[in-house]
Design an enzyme around this catalytic site. Structure first.
Site, PDB file in Angstrom:
ATOM      1  N   CYS A 136      -4.538  12.777  13.638  1.00  0.00           N
ATOM      2  CA  CYS A 136      -5.545  11.100  13.777  1.00  0.00           C
ATOM      3  C   CYS A 136      -4.808  11.488  14.729  1.00  0.00           C
ATOM      4  O   CYS A 136      -4.016  10.860  15.969  1.00  0.00           O
ATOM      5  CB  CYS A 136      -5.024  10.258  11.750  1.00  0.00           C
TER       6      CYS A 136
ATOM      7  N   VAL B 278       8.282   6.997  17.140  1.00  0.00           N
ATOM      8  CA  VAL B 278       8.048   7.402  15.220  1.00  0.00           C
ATOM      9  C   VAL B 278       6.849   8.544  16.078  1.00  0.00           C
ATOM     10  O   VAL B 278       6.240   9.383  15.375  1.00  0.00           O
ATOM     11  CB  VAL B 278       7.595   6.373  14.335  1.00  0.00           C
TER      12      VAL B 278
ATOM     13  N   ARG C 246       0.763  14.756  13.452  1.00  0.00           N
ATOM     14  CA  ARG C 246       1.516  14.356  12.026  1.00  0.00           C
ATOM     15  C   ARG C 246       0.857  14.967  11.135  1.00  0.00           C
ATOM     16  O   ARG C 246       0.418  15.949  10.491  1.00  0.00           O
ATOM     17  CB  ARG C 246      -0.090  12.753  11.834  1.00  0.00           C
ATOM     18  N   PRO C 247       2.232  16.703  11.539  1.00  0.00           N
ATOM     19  CA  PRO C 247       2.007  17.787  11.038  1.00  0.00           C
ATOM     20  C   PRO C 247       3.028  17.055   9.221  1.00  0.00           C
ATOM     21  O   PRO C 247       3.697  16.163   9.752  1.00  0.00           O
ATOM     22  CB  PRO C 247       2.937  18.675  12.025  1.00  0.00           C
ATOM     23  N   VAL C 248       2.411  18.568   8.684  1.00  0.00           N
ATOM     24  CA  VAL C 248       3.230  18.197   7.483  1.00  0.00           C
ATOM     25  C   VAL C 248       4.196  19.735   6.645  1.00  0.00           C
ATOM     26  O   VAL C 248       4.564  19.754   5.826  1.00  0.00           O
ATOM     27  CB  VAL C 248       2.231  18.100   6.399  1.00  0.00           C
TER      28      VAL C 248
ATOM     29  N   ASP D  40       5.309   0.387  12.308  1.00  0.00           N
ATOM     30  CA  ASP D  40       3.589  -0.396  11.490  1.00  0.00           C
ATOM     31  C   ASP D  40       3.520  -1.704  12.257  1.00  0.00           C
ATOM     32  O   ASP D  40       2.860  -2.316  11.694  1.00  0.00           O
ATOM     33  CB  ASP D  40       3.637   0.266  10.261  1.00  0.00           C
TER      34      ASP D  40
ATOM     35  N   LYS E  56       0.825  -1.163   0.272  1.00  0.00           N
ATOM     36  CA  LYS E  56      -0.329  -0.035   0.054  1.00  0.00           C
ATOM     37  C   LYS E  56       1.101   1.238  -0.043  1.00  0.00           C
ATOM     38  O   LYS E  56       0.669   2.521  -0.151  1.00  0.00           O
ATOM     39  CB  LYS E  56      -0.840   0.101   1.053  1.00  0.00           C
ATOM     40  N   ASN E  57       2.131   1.047   0.932  1.00  0.00           N
ATOM     41  CA  ASN E  57       2.608   2.537   1.353  1.00  0.00           C
ATOM     42  C   ASN E  57       4.123   2.960   0.012  1.00  0.00           C
ATOM     43  O   ASN E  57       3.943   4.000   0.428  1.00  0.00           O
ATOM     44  CB  ASN E  57       3.167   2.820   2.481  1.00  0.00           C
TER      45      ASN E  57
ATOM     46  N   ARG F  52      -4.945  10.698   4.439  1.00  0.00           N
ATOM     47  CA  ARG F  52      -3.643  11.628   5.002  1.00  0.00           C
ATOM     48  C   ARG F  52      -2.585  11.263   3.452  1.00  0.00           C
ATOM     49  O   ARG F  52      -2.034  12.304   3.214  1.00  0.00           O
ATOM     50  CB  ARG F  52      -2.626  11.159   6.139  1.00  0.00           C
TER      51      ARG F  52
ATOM     52  N   ARG G 260      -8.716  -0.688   4.464  1.00  0.00           N
ATOM     53  CA  ARG G 260      -7.689   0.457   4.390  1.00  0.00           C
ATOM     54  C   ARG G 260      -6.541  -0.423   4.192  1.00  0.00           C
ATOM     55  O   ARG G 260      -5.548   0.198   3.185  1.00  0.00           O
ATOM     56  CB  ARG G 260      -7.480   1.638   5.547  1.00  0.00           C
TER      57      ARG G 260
ATOM     58  N   LEU H 145       7.542  19.740   7.596  1.00  0.00           N
ATOM     59  CA  LEU H 145       8.163  19.388   6.246  1.00  0.00           C
ATOM     60  C   LEU H 145       8.457  19.593   5.253  1.00  0.00           C
ATOM     61  O   LEU H 145       9.718  19.679   4.414  1.00  0.00           O
ATOM     62  CB  LEU H 145       9.240  18.538   6.797  1.00  0.00           C
TER      63      LEU H 145
HETATM   64  N1  EPU Z   1       6.503  15.101  11.000  1.00  0.00           N
HETATM   65  C1  EPU Z   1       6.877  16.031  11.142  1.00  0.00           C
HETATM   66  N2  EPU Z   1       6.807  16.937   9.996  1.00  0.00           N
HETATM   67  C2  EPU Z   1       6.253  16.531   8.573  1.00  0.00           C
HETATM   68  C3  EPU Z   1       6.269  15.053   8.848  1.00  0.00           C
HETATM   69  C4  EPU Z   1       6.284  14.251   9.576  1.00  0.00           C
HETATM   70  O1  EPU Z   1       7.053  16.313  12.165  1.00  0.00           O
HETATM   71  O2  EPU Z   1       6.573  17.534   7.808  1.00  0.00           O
HETATM   72  C5  EPU Z   1       6.464  13.539  12.025  1.00  0.00           C
HETATM   73  C6  EPU Z   1       5.417  12.865  12.052  1.00  0.00           C
HETATM   74  O3  EPU Z   1       4.579  13.850  13.242  1.00  0.00           O
HETATM   75  C7  EPU Z   1       5.871  11.300  12.498  1.00  0.00           C
HETATM   76  C8  EPU Z   1       7.455  11.430  11.735  1.00  0.00           C
HETATM   77  O4  EPU Z   1       7.218  12.691  11.508  1.00  0.00           O
HETATM   78  O5  EPU Z   1       6.459  11.983  14.318  1.00  0.00           O
HETATM   79  C9  EPU Z   1       7.610  10.603  10.882  1.00  0.00           C
HETATM   80  O6  EPU Z   1       6.294  10.515  10.293  1.00  0.00           O
HETATM   81  P1  EPU Z   1       6.356  10.326   8.871  1.00  0.00           P
HETATM   82  O7  EPU Z   1       5.971  11.420   7.866  1.00  0.00           O
HETATM   83  O8  EPU Z   1       7.289   9.268   8.756  1.00  0.00           O
HETATM   84  O9  EPU Z   1       5.184   9.427   8.545  1.00  0.00           O
HETATM   85  P2  EPU Z   1       4.545   8.971   6.896  1.00  0.00           P
HETATM   86  O10 EPU Z   1       4.885   9.405   5.729  1.00  0.00           O
HETATM   87  O11 EPU Z   1       3.415  10.244   7.790  1.00  0.00           O
HETATM   88  C10 EPU Z   1       4.248   7.560   6.559  1.00  0.00           C
HETATM   89  C11 EPU Z   1       3.568   6.080   5.965  1.00  0.00           C
HETATM   90  C12 EPU Z   1       3.467   5.903   7.397  1.00  0.00           C
HETATM   91  C13 EPU Z   1       4.195   4.833   8.515  1.00  0.00           C
HETATM   92  C14 EPU Z   1       5.403   6.502   8.785  1.00  0.00           C
HETATM   93  C15 EPU Z   1       6.614   5.793   9.275  1.00  0.00           C
HETATM   94  C16 EPU Z   1       2.224   6.153   4.232  1.00  0.00           C
HETATM   95  C17 EPU Z   1       1.330   6.124   3.333  1.00  0.00           C
HETATM   96  N3  EPU Z   1       2.297   5.919   5.009  1.00  0.00           N
HETATM   97  O12 EPU Z   1       3.524   8.235   7.525  1.00  0.00           O
HETATM   98  O13 EPU Z   1       1.518   4.866   7.638  1.00  0.00           O
HETATM   99  O14 EPU Z   1       3.538   4.832   9.605  1.00  0.00           O
HETATM  100  O15 EPU Z   1       5.606   6.625   7.541  1.00  0.00           O
HETATM  101  O16 EPU Z   1       6.935   5.282   9.162  1.00  0.00           O
HETATM  102  O17 EPU Z   1       3.328   6.134   3.946  1.00  0.00           O
HETATM  103  C18 EPU Z   1      -0.080   2.501   8.194  1.00  0.00           C
HETATM  104  O18 EPU Z   1       0.357   2.323   6.975  1.00  0.00           O
HETATM  105  O19 EPU Z   1      -0.267   2.206   9.017  1.00  0.00           O
HETATM  106  C19 EPU Z   1       0.995   3.816   8.077  1.00  0.00           C
HETATM  107  C20 EPU Z   1       0.472   4.929   9.131  1.00  0.00           C
END
Ligand code: EPU
Length: 420
Positions: A117, A329, A122-124, A307, A22-23, A93, A399, A126
């Site tokens: 969530c 994480v 989970r901010p974006v 995960d 999926k990811n 997301r 999902r 970055l």
């Molecule tokens: N973070 C920030 N700012 C940002 C981005 C991330 O502070 O701009 C923080 C997050 O809040 C978190 C950490 O950095 O504490 C890592 O988050 P990451 O961005 O790596 O997570 P993601 O990209 O949103 C993906 C997977 C998740 C998986 C995480 C960690 C996808 C679509 N989702 O999420 O998958 O848990 O990486 O490996 O690739 C799942 O499949 O159940 C799932 C949640």
């Protein structure tokens, strides 16, 4: 809302095949926005999140041809709307993954800001900061990220403060069409990032260093179509192996990639499993023995994945001895713990750590799933319970796990879906 009814106590035995990841599929589908040509993606898992991404691309005007064997052809030359609406972003997301490609190819993108969530805030930030460093103008207004670029984005030297998987993917995709070189430092090393890089390369991108913490992308004039097969899902693989270990079973998973699961296989061996691997299969045998408790700490790849933390907590809940599980994480990924305690588990949360005292078996109860991986862990808890467990809100599981009850039935589990 559908529910799953599980009669615990059966040892999982048999063979199943693993679906596409999926990811990995989600960013690859978003990457098709980078070219005007058709991109054919195969080995797509049959999941709600994939349907949501298809719906999102469709509402932007992307043409899709869906084949009968889990493959899809996408063509973004017909795009007529650069907006990812809140109605879709709130259900998935990963919709944020269209931001980088749309901006790089079309010079504009509006994506609803994903909220927090069930597993954390989970901010974006970055994603946004990195795209700004590449010359994009980005405003956050009325709950939307509004990004534009005058001409092409510019290559930049980006240092990610935290390892972020989709953040790395967004920037890597945007950089493929930028002017000059982009260097992403402290990049995510997850196999899904590598899979995306391989697909982008098949589309004509110039990328190196994927799988390390420094990714270098030299922007090219344009990308072209390709055919790409999504890698196998390592989290689905690990979930079935952990379920088999928890139930003292013996299973073989096929069509998978053992190299992407080293941290998980090592913990399963510590728990007492005999593991054998081939090129694309893994077998696990518990020799009918109760698992031993294992301590672990989640962290970005190649460490133990967040995960699979919930699923391993379920295994530890019925293991011999005591273990300590630390989540580094996400700040709030322990909702499953309280549900497992209702089933007689002895788990205690302190900050980002769970202290586990294994019990011989759990006791079935009605429980509620709060997120995708928590749902999987509650199913494992149901499988190792005496009597019946009813898992509610299983839309989360649909999902991310393809035909989970059919696959578990194939392994001998007594599980069935109760439609609403
Ligand atoms: N973070 C920030 N700012 C940002 C981005 C991330 O502070 O701009 C923080 C997050 O809040 C978190 C950490 O950095 O504490 C890592 O988050 P990451 O961005 O790596 O997570 P993601 O990209 O949103 C993906 C997977 C998740 C998986 C995480 C960690 C996808 C679509 N989702 O999420 O998958 O848990 O990486 O490996 O690739 C799942 O499949 O159940 C799932 C949640």
């Amino acid at each position: 809302m559908d529910k799953l009814l599980i009669q615990g106590g059966t040892r999982l035995k048999g063979e199943i095949r693993i679906a596409g990841a999926k990811n990995s599929a989600l960013p690859i589908m978003a990457a098709t926005l980078l070219t005007d040509d058709y991109v054919k993606i195969s080995n797509l898992p049959h999941l709600y999140d994939i349907t949501t991404m298809l719906e999102l691309l469709g509402c932007m005007g992307v043409e899709s041809i869906i084949g009968d064997k889990l493959e899809v052809e996408l063509n973004s030359s017909t795009i007529n709307n650069f907006n990812a609406p809140y109605e879709l972003v709130k259900t998935m997301r990963a919709s944020i993954l269209v931001l980088g490609p749309m901006l790089a190819h079309f010079g504009q993108a509006e994506v609803a800001l994903p909220g927090g969530c069930a597993i954390g805030s989970r901010p974006v930030n970055l994603h946004i900061e990195s795209l700004k460093q590449m010359g994009a103008q980005v405003e956050v207004e009325n709950g939307y990220i509004k990004a534009t670029s005058k001409g092409r984005l510019k290559g930049a030297h980006i240092f990610m403060d935290l390892v972020t998987v989709t953040g790395t993917e967004n920037v890597m995709m945007a950089a493929t069409l930028a002017d000059g070189q982009t260097i992403i430092e402290n990049a995510a090393r997850e196999p899904e990032v590598v899979d995306l890089a391989c697909c982008l390369r098949a589309m004509g991108a110039d990328i190196s260093g994927e799988g390390t913490d420094t990714i270098v992308v030299n922007g090219v004039e344009k990308l072209h179509g390709c055919s790409y097969s999504v890698m196998p899902d390592r989290i689905e693989t690990g979930t079935y192996l952990i379920a088999a270990a928890a139930t003292r079973g013996r299973i073989k998973v096929k069509d998978t990639r053992p190299k992407t699961l080293e941290a998980v296989l090592s913990k399963l061996e510590q728990a007492g499993a005999q593991i054998e691997i081939g090129e694309d299969w893994i077998s696990l045998d518990m020799d009918d023995q109760r698992p031993k408790s294992v301590s672990l700490t989640t962290a970005p790849y190649p460490a133990f994945p967040t995960d699979m933390q919930a699923q391993f907590t379920a295994l530890n809940a019925v293991a011999k001895g005591s273990g300590v599980i630390t989540e580094t994480v996400f700040e709030n990924r322990f909702m499953h713990v309280h549900e497992m305690n209702r089933m007689g588990a002895q788990l205690k949360v302190e900050g980002n750590t769970v202290f586990v005292n294994g019990v011989k078996a759990l006791i079935g109860a009605p429980v509620m799933a709060t997120d995708l991986r928590a749902s999987a862990s509650l199913i494992i808890a149901g499988l190792v319970s005496e009597n019946e467990t009813m898992v509610d809100r299983i839309y989360h599981i649909d999902r991310g796990y393809e035909c989970i009850e059919e696959k578990l039935q194939l392994l001998g589990a007594k599980i069935r879906r109760l439609p609403s």
